[in-house]
Motif scaffolding. Structure first.
Motif, short mmCIF file in Angstrom:
data_model
loop_
_atom_site.label_atom_id
_atom_site.label_comp_id
_atom_site.label_asym_id
_atom_site.label_seq_id
_atom_site.Cartn_x
_atom_site.Cartn_y
_atom_site.Cartn_z
N UNK A 176 0.92 -1.19 0.03
CA UNK A 176 0.01 0.09 0.04
C UNK A 176 0.84 1.31 0.07
N UNK A 177 0.64 1.95 -0.80
CA UNK A 177 1.14 3.44 -0.87
C UNK A 177 0.15 4.52 -0.69
N UNK A 178 0.81 5.71 0.17
CA UNK A 178 0.13 6.62 0.56
C UNK A 178 0.37 7.75 -0.63
N UNK A 179 -0.79 8.24 -1.25
CA UNK A 179 -0.49 9.30 -2.38
C UNK A 179 0.06 10.72 -1.57
N UNK A 180 0.87 11.19 -2.12
CA UNK A 180 1.49 12.39 -1.40
C UNK A 180 2.16 13.33 -2.51
N UNK A 181 2.88 14.33 -2.01
CA UNK A 181 3.54 15.16 -3.16
C UNK A 181 4.94 14.95 -2.81
N UNK A 210 3.92 9.03 -4.98
CA UNK A 210 3.68 10.15 -5.68
C UNK A 210 2.67 9.86 -6.96
N UNK A 211 2.39 10.83 -7.68
CA UNK A 211 1.18 10.60 -8.63
C UNK A 211 1.76 9.67 -9.69
#
Lengths: 376, 376
Positions: A192-197, A231-232
């Motif tokens: 699982x990845x947490x979308x961040x900048x 990231x995106x």
């Protein structure tokens, strides 16, 4: 993705049954019926409940393993949520979802999963109203898969069911997404990845930072395989199996990707049809271009899961053709036979037992219309 | 995009001067110097201040219209903001930005715009510290352009300078973006879209809804050409000239697009190099593929504007090659000669006079490290 995990645990001998909203989407029965027929041919033991206006479904009257369930109304793609919820009480969407509910006399549900190409906002609202959420889930989420550079796909949620998510909602999405991927794709401990900048822990807003802490805590208790921030671009790199984000952000990411893919496809077309010479080259290159097209063909990935409800509801793209709608049926079938509902329930219970603090923060348990928005 | 608006108002007879951080980015002088040389050849009246270690810039010692400005330190791509801000006080980045400040004795600034390929977080922090924000601007924003299906480009901001933006910040971004597009692209009344997850006004979170009201109010007072809500795919459709969003959302959208473009490009390559036959077709198709590639070549769109500061700072992609870096120089040049700084200032003042309420909400004027994040 159907039938790729023969070793996964399956339901018992009773035939598995899917309820299909045959009237939903841009094309209705013209698409849903051929898709159902192809699906039935590919799955000799599954039964279908075809829901809609009987006269519109007449073509399917004699099909084996099919039952037509009458519903006199249709939720259109433009119908506001209120219309779907309060006025069209005999809509094919509503009747199809109702097949997932056990009878008041204790009789079992008519179907184990439901598929609709109807409008997302209405589908989520009606499903939530009829089915209710699972214990421990504040907000259902919408999960879909996108192709990635590794040749596989990345599951992303939420895609627009919720805006203004709190950290505990992002944790719930992570847990539900993990249940989905392990059930449907056969991966035991999906990452699982947490979308961040940014990849550094310090980045992002306060919600994301706290969500990161919760996800790390869940990982420390063996409840999640948490990779960290992504990231995106990691969605398409395939850095993690699952990418978790607020519905606003997920919806923007999905639609931005759709817009870019559409622009690129139009540019390729323009350049290959510019002159008779480029058209000739296009003819020669056709097999190559077809293979490329297959790789990014979003129809293959059709079928978003509405997770967190007391029933398995899958949403097909409204503009799906028969091939795409059949993929949504496949995804619903894989979820049902691999007991996705039980898995989500079990995982949520286990996580909340391991992290009792994770639920205390969820002050916002009851969704109101003001905090819930829906993707079109 | 340079020299495309000969009728735009230009600076007076004094030669225009750009300060270039020659040490920034992944490649430093190996990229920045050839870019500067090409830029000088294309713009016979511009002067450049080449900032960096004199020994690294020795090749440029004899170039006409060039002055080497010594700076002994370099901010690396990994340096934390604090290092750039507090420790490396003689960095090429800092010295370059300092060229934009007027002397304490009232002497004019050495340069009218500055370009750096250094890391975004450090560049924004140093620029904000040295230059300060314009009156009426709470938070500077990062604006870049993306190609669109119409063959033009869409300006998107913010791209990661701010997370957790309030409605009044989104209004400021809209005003600054309008000033940028009218200055650099010569469009008098560029259209503005508010990034949301549905076109209907009811959608989105509370911040977006309130921002929509503010933008409509500004449009009613002739301060903006507000189109309404747009979705992620509208960036590439070219629905509006400008798309305004929170920095978190903008950064995710940008990076998602980068990731998809990279995946598609890798898939095209894989398919065209699969066999000797497909390689032969690729050779034949080369001119077509090149034209396609040119259309989506992100190097052509290099050069993000840091808007809202008392000085014009442009950020080149860290991995830019000489061609791409030259485009960033072009964008900075266009901005300077079309008086972008004055335009942003004038527009903000006019908007705040027309909408006095827009600023009262901005309780969060002073940014803290906690509320400001930076794109890598």
């Amino acid at each position: 993705m159907s039938d790729t995990h023969p070793s996964s645990p399956s339901l018992s001998a009773a035939p598995l049954r899917l309820a299909v909203d045959c009237m939903g989407g841009d094309h209705g029965p013209a698409v849903t019926l051929p898709a159902c027929r192809a699906f039935l041919a590919a799955h000799p033991s599954v039964e279908l409940l075809l829901v809609g206006r009987p006269e519109a479904l007449a073509a399917a009257a004699g099909w084996p393993r099919c039952h037509i369930v009458a519903a006199s109304e249709v939720v259109t793609m433009d119908d506001p949520i209120e219309v779907a919820l309060r006025r069209k009480k005999d809509s094919s969407m509503r009747v199809a979802i109702n097949q997932l509910k056990a009878g008041k006399d204790g009789s079992p549900a008519q179907a184990q999963a439901c598929v609709s190409a109807g409008n997302t906002g209405a589908l989520m609202a009606v499903a939530k109203y009829l089915l209710k959420t699972l214990d421990g889930i504040d907000r259902p989420a919408i999960a879909t898969v996108m192709p990635n550079q590794l040749g596989g796909f990345t599951t992303v949620l939420d895609l627009g069911a919720n805006v203004d998510c709190g950290p505990e909602h992002l944790l719930q999405f992570a847990v539900m997404g993990s249940a989905l991927v392990s059930a449907v794709d056969g991966k035991d401990e999906p990452s699982v990845g947490l979308l961040n900048i940014g990849e550094e822990m310090i980045k992002g807003n306060e919600t994301i930072k706290r969500a990161g802490e919760l996800l790390r805590e869940a990982a420390a208790h063996d409840q999640l395989n948490f990779h960290g921030n992504v990231e995106g671009n990691d969605i398409f790199k395939g850095t993690t199996d699952i990418v978790v984000c607020d519905g606003f952000v997920g919806n923007v990411a999905l639609k931005t990707a759709e817009g870019l893919a559409s622009m690129i496809s139009s540019f390729i077309k323009t350049e290959f049809t510019r002159t008779w010479w480029t058209k000739l080259i296009a003819l020669l290159a056709m097999p190559v271009l077809q293979r490329f097209k297959h790789r990014v063909d979003h129809r293959r990935f059709n079928g978003a899961a509405l997770l967190g409800l007391r029933g398995l509801v899958f949403k097909s793209h409204g503009s799906a053709d028969a091939f795409a709608f059949e993929q949504a049926l496949n995804r619903a079938y894989d979820a049902a036979r691999n007991r996705l509902l039980d898995r989500v329930h079990d995982r949520i219970v286990a996580t909340l037992q391991a992290l009792p603090s994770a639920n205390e923060e969820g002050g916002d348990v009851g969704d109101t219309a003001a905090t819930t928005a829906h993707a079109a």
